[in-house]
Structures are given as C-alpha cells and as structure tokens.
Design a protein around this motif. Structure first.
Motif, PDB file in Angstrom:
ATOM      1  N   MET A   1      14.842 -40.388  24.696  1.00 27.85           N
ATOM      2  CA  MET A   1      15.301 -40.531  23.329  1.00 27.85           C
ATOM      3  C   MET A   1      16.033 -41.856  23.147  1.00 27.85           C
ATOM      4  SD  MET A   1      17.960 -38.247  21.201  1.00 27.85           S
ATOM      5  CE  MET A   1      19.370 -39.178  21.727  1.00 27.85           C
ATOM      6  N   CYS A   2      15.650 -42.589  22.136  1.00 27.31           N
ATOM      7  CA  CYS A   2      16.318 -43.815  21.715  1.00 27.31           C
ATOM      8  C   CYS A   2      16.243 -43.824  20.206  1.00 27.31           C
ATOM      9  CB  CYS A   2      15.586 -45.051  22.237  1.00 27.31           C
ATOM     10  SG  CYS A   2      15.562 -45.190  24.033  1.00 27.31           S
ATOM     11  N   GLY A   3      16.831 -44.845  19.604  1.00 25.90           N
ATOM     12  CA  GLY A   3      16.681 -45.019  18.167  1.00 25.90           C
ATOM     13  C   GLY A   3      16.004 -46.346  17.899  1.00 25.90           C
ATOM     14  N   ILE A   4      15.057 -46.371  16.951  1.00 26.05           N
ATOM     15  CA  ILE A   4      14.422 -47.635  16.584  1.00 26.05           C
ATOM     16  C   ILE A   4      14.572 -47.861  15.084  1.00 26.05           C
ATOM     17  CG2 ILE A   4      12.796 -47.714  18.503  1.00 26.05           C
ATOM     18  CD1 ILE A   4      10.624 -46.643  16.647  1.00 26.05           C
ATOM     19  N   ALA A   5      14.554 -49.143  14.715  1.00 25.96           N
ATOM     20  CA  ALA A   5      14.733 -49.489  13.302  1.00 25.96           C
ATOM     21  C   ALA A   5      13.964 -50.771  13.025  1.00 25.96           C
ATOM     22  CB  ALA A   5      16.216 -49.697  13.003  1.00 25.96           C
ATOM     23  N   ALA A   6      13.630 -50.987  11.773  1.00 25.52           N
ATOM     24  CA  ALA A   6      12.961 -52.225  11.376  1.00 25.52           C
ATOM     25  C   ALA A   6      13.188 -52.454   9.893  1.00 25.52           C
ATOM     26  CB  ALA A   6      11.452 -52.137  11.661  1.00 25.52           C
ATOM     27  N   CYS A   7      13.057 -53.706   9.486  1.00 23.82           N
ATOM     28  CA  CYS A   7      13.163 -54.009   8.059  1.00 23.82           C
ATOM     29  C   CYS A   7      12.357 -55.266   7.736  1.00 23.82           C
ATOM     30  CB  CYS A   7      14.624 -54.211   7.669  1.00 23.82           C
ATOM     31  SG  CYS A   7      14.821 -54.601   5.916  1.00 23.82           S
ATOM     32  N   TYR A   8      11.683 -55.218   6.601  1.00 19.84           N
ATOM     33  CA  TYR A   8      11.010 -56.390   6.048  1.00 19.84           C
ATOM     34  C   TYR A   8      11.585 -56.572   4.663  1.00 19.84           C
ATOM     35  CZ  TYR A   8       7.159 -59.729   6.179  1.00 19.84           C
ATOM     36  OH  TYR A   8       6.419 -60.876   6.248  1.00 19.84           O
ATOM     37  N   GLY A   9      12.280 -57.664   4.426  1.00 16.18           N
ATOM     38  CA  GLY A   9      12.897 -57.881   3.119  1.00 16.18           C
ATOM     39  C   GLY A   9      14.074 -58.824   3.262  1.00 16.18           C
ATOM     40  N   VAL A  10      14.774 -59.021   2.183  1.00 12.89           N
ATOM     41  CA  VAL A  10      15.933 -59.931   2.208  1.00 12.89           C
ATOM     42  C   VAL A  10      16.996 -59.367   3.156  1.00 12.89           C
ATOM     43  CG1 VAL A  10      17.742 -60.936   0.758  1.00 12.89           C
ATOM     44  CG2 VAL A  10      15.443 -60.607  -0.164  1.00 12.89           C
ATOM     45  N   ASP A  11      17.611 -60.232   3.958  1.00 10.27           N
ATOM     46  CA  ASP A  11      18.666 -59.814   4.890  1.00 10.27           C
ATOM     47  C   ASP A  11      18.187 -58.751   5.891  1.00 10.27           C
ATOM     48  OD1 ASP A  11      20.579 -61.542   4.031  1.00 10.27           O
ATOM     49  OD2 ASP A  11      21.485 -60.133   2.610  1.00 10.27           O
ATOM     50  N   ALA A  12      16.975 -58.916   6.387  1.00 11.11           N
ATOM     51  CA  ALA A  12      16.367 -57.898   7.255  1.00 11.11           C
ATOM     52  C   ALA A  12      17.247 -57.553   8.460  1.00 11.11           C
ATOM     53  CB  ALA A  12      14.996 -58.380   7.716  1.00 11.11           C
ATOM     54  N   ALA A  13      17.773 -58.581   9.158  1.00 15.93           N
ATOM     55  CA  ALA A  13      18.547 -58.314  10.376  1.00 15.93           C
ATOM     56  C   ALA A  13      19.805 -57.505  10.066  1.00 15.93           C
ATOM     57  CB  ALA A  13      18.920 -59.628  11.053  1.00 15.93           C
ATOM     58  N   LYS A  14      20.414 -57.773   8.905  1.00 17.27           N
ATOM     59  CA  LYS A  14      21.634 -57.031   8.544  1.00 17.27           C
ATOM     60  C   LYS A  14      21.311 -55.571   8.225  1.00 17.27           C
ATOM     61  CE  LYS A  14      23.288 -61.388   7.204  1.00 17.27           C
ATOM     62  NZ  LYS A  14      22.973 -62.370   6.204  1.00 17.27           N
ATOM     63  N   TYR A  15      20.166 -55.342   7.565  1.00 21.30           N
ATOM     64  CA  TYR A  15      19.758 -53.957   7.309  1.00 21.30           C
ATOM     65  C   TYR A  15      19.460 -53.225   8.614  1.00 21.30           C
ATOM     66  CZ  TYR A  15      19.658 -53.972   2.244  1.00 21.30           C
ATOM     67  OH  TYR A  15      20.035 -53.978   0.937  1.00 21.30           O
ATOM     68  N   VAL A  16      18.792 -53.932   9.535  1.00 22.97           N
ATOM     69  CA  VAL A  16      18.476 -53.303  10.826  1.00 22.97           C
ATOM     70  C   VAL A  16      19.768 -52.935  11.558  1.00 22.97           C
ATOM     71  CG1 VAL A  16      17.531 -53.805  13.130  1.00 22.97           C
ATOM     72  CG2 VAL A  16      16.182 -54.271  11.095  1.00 22.97           C
ATOM     73  N   TYR A  17      20.733 -53.819  11.494  1.00 24.51           N
ATOM     74  CA  TYR A  17      22.026 -53.548  12.138  1.00 24.51           C
ATOM     75  C   TYR A  17      22.657 -52.274  11.568  1.00 24.51           C
ATOM     76  CZ  TYR A  17      26.678 -54.684  14.005  1.00 24.51           C
ATOM     77  OH  TYR A  17      27.873 -54.653  14.673  1.00 24.51           O
ATOM     78  N   ARG A  18      22.614 -52.155  10.244  1.00 22.13           N
ATOM     79  CA  ARG A  18      23.199 -50.964   9.619  1.00 22.13           C
ATOM     80  C   ARG A  18      22.423 -49.695  10.003  1.00 22.13           C
ATOM     81  NH1 ARG A  18      23.871 -52.111   3.406  1.00 22.13           N
ATOM     82  NH2 ARG A  18      24.519 -49.927   3.435  1.00 22.13           N
ATOM     83  N   LEU A  19      21.119 -49.823  10.102  1.00 21.91           N
ATOM     84  CA  LEU A  19      20.312 -48.672  10.536  1.00 21.91           C
ATOM     85  C   LEU A  19      20.660 -48.279  11.964  1.00 21.91           C
ATOM     86  CD1 LEU A  19      16.882 -49.829   9.067  1.00 21.91           C
ATOM     87  CD2 LEU A  19      18.142 -47.797   8.324  1.00 21.91           C
ATOM     88  N   MET A  20      20.882 -49.290  12.822  1.00 27.68           N
ATOM     89  CA  MET A  20      21.234 -48.998  14.219  1.00 27.68           C
ATOM     90  C   MET A  20      22.573 -48.261  14.312  1.00 27.68           C
ATOM     91  SD  MET A  20      19.973 -52.623  15.726  1.00 27.68           S
ATOM     92  CE  MET A  20      20.862 -52.576  17.265  1.00 27.68           C
ATOM     93  N   LEU A  21      23.496 -48.631  13.448  1.00 29.60           N
ATOM     94  CA  LEU A  21      24.783 -47.909  13.435  1.00 29.60           C
ATOM     95  C   LEU A  21      24.556 -46.445  13.065  1.00 29.60           C
ATOM     96  CD1 LEU A  21      27.051 -50.543  11.642  1.00 29.60           C
ATOM     97  CD2 LEU A  21      27.261 -49.811  14.014  1.00 29.60           C
ATOM     98  N   GLU A  22      23.630 -46.215  12.132  1.00 36.72           N
ATOM     99  CA  GLU A  22      23.332 -44.840  11.713  1.00 36.72           C
ATOM    100  C   GLU A  22      22.591 -44.065  12.796  1.00 36.72           C
ATOM    101  OE1 GLU A  22      24.459 -43.438   9.067  1.00 36.72           O
ATOM    102  OE2 GLU A  22      25.250 -45.218   8.070  1.00 36.72           O
TER     103      GLU A  22
END
Ligand code: SF4
Length: 456
Positions: A1-22
């Motif tokens: 078990m791990c967590g994965i996240a991705a984003c395509y859009g403005v500020d993608a890395a910051k959204y991914v960071y927030r998803l990782m926190l979740e």
C-alpha cells in the motif's frame, strides 16, 4: 500500500503536494514529487512524512503544468532506506518518463531478467524499466502501459508522466487498489482515494479495473478494460483498515462498510459487556456498528496519541516502539467494567496484548477483544506487508481460546468471511489473507514467502 497522486493544470506540483498530505495515511516512509520543466523531468524524493520530506517553500518556485507524487509504505526492499522510493525517473535524451505506483508486482524478477536483461532491486524499478522499454519499442506510452499491464502479475494503480507533458494513469485488471480522478475546468486531478480529491474541492470519479486514462492538457482519452483480467478482486483490506472512512471504493463508502462489519460482529456476540470501546482510529466505525447491533453503550476508553503515525505501516523497529506509546486510558470509562474492545484486525497480537494489559491496569473488570475482520492466516503478495505465516497469530495458534490466552484477554471473537462479504457487498473481493484462496492460480506460497518476507 502506498499513495499516488497526479495533476495536470495550473500549479500542478502544489496540487500534488496537497493530495499527498491527504494521502499520508497510506505511507509514511518517503515522499516524492516529479514534474516537467522545460521538457525535463525533475524530482524531489526524500525519506519521511510529506511535510518534513518536502517543504512547501521548495515548490513555490516550481512552474509546471504537470506533476505526479507518491507517499511510500514499503512491501519489499528495505525500510526507510530510500530503496524503492518514488517517483522513479528513467530514460535519457529526448525520451524520459517517471512513474509512481501503489501495489506489488509478484513476477518482477522474472520480467526484469527476460526483458531488461538485468536484476532489478525493486518492483518499482522493474515496472519503470519495462514501461520505458516498451515505450521505445512501440513508440507510444499508452500502448506500453497496456502491454506491460498485461505481462505483470500482481496489483497496481499507476501514474506515468512523460517529458512531453503526457499523463497516463491505470488500474490493474483485478482492481486490487483504488484510483480516482477529477476533470474540471481543464484541471485533471488524480489520487489513490476519492477523499483526497474531494478534500481539495473537486468531485471524484473512480477509475475502473483495467482502465487506462491519458490526458495531454486538452482531452481525456479513456481505454476501458485495456488491461485484461479473469476476475474483479479488489482488496478487502482497503475497507478494513487502509482507506480513509470518507473514501468511496468501488462505489461503497468505506465508513459504511466498517459500520456493517461491526454490526455483523455485534450480532454474533453473546457475551454480556457493559461498554464498547474502539481501538482508535481504525476500529471506530466498526465499534459504532457493534454498539448499535448489540445495544451496548459506545464510549472512548482509549485515547490515541495523534502525533505518532499508523503503527502497522511503520518499519518493525519503529512499529514496536510506537505501539508502546500510542494509547492513554480514560479511567472513568473502563474502571470496574466489562469491556468489548473493538479493533479492525489482529496481525501478530503484540499491540493488542499491550492494550489489554493497559486496560486491566486501569481497573477494567473484564476485557473481551472483538475483531471486525476474520483471522488472518495467510500472507499477502499484493501490496500489504503481512508477515509470513509463522508470525501471524491466527496461523500459529490453533483456536480462539489460545489466541485469547496469548493476548491475555478474557475472550476473543472474530468476524466471519460471510460477515465481511455482507459488509462490503462485493461479489468476488480478494480475501486471500483470510482464506488462502489467491486470485492468481499456481502461486508457490513457500517460495513467495521467502522472496517477499522481511519479518525475520
Ligand atoms: S491478501 Fe488480503 S491484504 Fe492482500 S490483497 Fe488480498 S485481501 Fe488485500
């Protein structure tokens, strides 16, 4: 078990960071982000919790429209040694890809030897190498994911990033692991669990088993059932322990499934008790169901230290240390009472033995342990770090009487396989750790235990 996240859009890395926190509850050993800048893939991967591994300041200057991320809970290789930390970046020159995945590839050694002509130290390295190799051969990364998906044996949800700003996501054909996405106002957001996406204010949809989705910044392509499988066998442990209660997995709210597990257990239980107390946090939803079905008061007798992590997903040395400092006791709730102590599962029994001792030392009259899942008797090779059979308490000891004695409880009652199926309402979930019936034919248990075990 791990967590994965991705984003395509403005500020993608910051959204991914927030998803990782979740998604932090899915892995606490390492955290990593990969993103595209000027047609290069850059990555930041370090050990520890998201917040300590990567500072938000580090991302403030990142200007990228596509990124992927990973939080790690290891099931093979070393613990917290960086080996197997993701995302992995492979390739050179004009063609580079990065992958992050959640799962376990059973046949990665065989595939590495056959296709990559080398030994890989982890399944993530093998998976990345194979997808890169097939991308070069087929000239298309989606075709490569499909080809590799049909070669590997095991479980995975996957995000792939290319230096050409392509984002591809996939869920294995058996649907072992969760994966969800949202597409809204030209933003494509992906995470292991629906709850992480919803926490950011997006509406989440689940990726179907075997589906491959690709997004290039303007259109979303969906290849349904691209990765073959003979059966839909989602991991039932996602409902028992791993996923957040506010996640929806295969259309089923995890909290509701846990409440039903507890209700089934409460109906089975003929023991008289005065109060039901959960082992927080993952025993909470089941304890609610138990107390309603059994018409017994629910109360908080154990208080969890919120500043230590989830002990089960920690390396063994840290896990044991954390188990010893995890709980406080509300004496007025437990003193002089017959307690039903509800937990989601029992693996080795060491933590529960400590809990029972602690409750008795605070005056509990009787301690009856109630487990919302059936006895775990078999190891998992699909992404959960369960011990070999010799370390699983229910595999070692012949009956519930001896298990109760070993953990020093007055009694123990487990849920049944039927109760679990009823609670999740799934037709064919993977329940191999309870039944020994693995979704893949012809597995050599002894050989795999030796190959994957780190519990020595
Ligand atoms: S064996 Fe158990 S933990 Fe592993 S995938 Fe199956 S249900 Fe999940």
């Amino acid at each position: 078990m791990c967590g994965i996240a991705a984003c395509y859009g403005v500020d993608a890395a910051k959204y991914v960071y927030r998803l990782m926190l979740e998604l932090q509850h899915r892995g606490q050993e390492s955290a990593g982000i990969a993103y595209v800048a000027d047609r290069c893939i850059k990555s930041i991967v370090r050990s520890g919790y998201v917040i300590s591994a990567i500072s938000p300041d580090e991302l403030s200057s990142v200007n990228s429209s596509v990124a992927i991320g990973h939080v790690r809970y290891s099931t093979s290789g070393g613990y917290m040694d960086g080996e197997g930390a993701q995302p992995i970046v492979v390739g050179n020159g004009n063609r580079r890809i990065s992958i992050a995945f959640n799962g376990n590839i059973i046949n990665y050694r065989e595939l590495s030897r056959e296709y990559l002509k080398r030994e890989c130290v982890s399944d993530s390295e093998a998976l990345a190498g194979l997808i890169y190799l097939f991308t070069l051969e087929l000239g298309d990364v989606v075709e490569a994911v499909k080809e590799v998906g049909n070669l590997v044996l095991g479980s995975y949800s996957l995000v792939v990033l290319t230096n050409n700003n392509e984002l591809i996501i996939a869920r294995d054909g058996n649907g072992f692991k969760p994966l969800a996405y949202s597409i809204q106002d030209k933003s494509f957001v992906v995470a292991s669990e629906t709850s992480a996406i919803e926490a950011l204010g997006f509406s989440a949809r689940e990726v179907g088993p075997g589906d491959i989705l690709s997004y290039d910044g303007s259109s979303l392509e969906v290849l349904p059932n691209a990765i073959r499988s003979s059966c839909f066998t989602p991991c039932i442990f996602e409902y028992i322990y791993f996923s957040r209660p506010d996640t929806i997995f295969n259309g089923i709210q995890v909290h509701e499934a846990r409440v039903r597990m507890g209700a089934f257990l409460g109906k089975l239980d003929t023991q008289e008790v005065d109060v039901a107390i959960p082992v927080p946090d993952s025993g909470r939803s089941a304890a609610l169901g138990y107390s309603i079905a059994k018409h017994v008061m629910l109360d908080e007798g154990l208080i969890r230290n919120r500043y230590v992590g989830r002990s089960f997903i920690m390396p063994p040395n840290i896990r044991e240390f954390i188990s010893s400092i995890k709980y406080g006791v509300v004496k007025s709730v437990v003193n002089g009472r017959r307690l039903a102590v509800i937990d989601d599962s029992l693996i080795r029994g060491t933590t529960m033995k400590e809990v029972v001792k602690l409750l008795r030392s605070r005056g509990a009259h009787q301690v009856h342990v109630r487990i919302a899942s059936p006895p775990i008797r078999y190891p998992c090779f699909m992404g959960i770090d369960f011990p070999t059979r010799r370390e699983l308490i229910a595999a070692r000891l012949a009956n519930t009487g001896s298990i109760a004695k070993a953990i020093e409880a007055d009694s123990i009652l487990y849920n049944t396989v039927e109760g679990l199926k009823w609670a999740t309402q799934l037709q064919t979930p993977c329940m191999a750790c309870f039944t020994g019936e693995y979704p893949f034919k012809g597995l050599d248990l002894e050989r795999l235990e030796n190959a994957f075990s780190r519990w020595h």
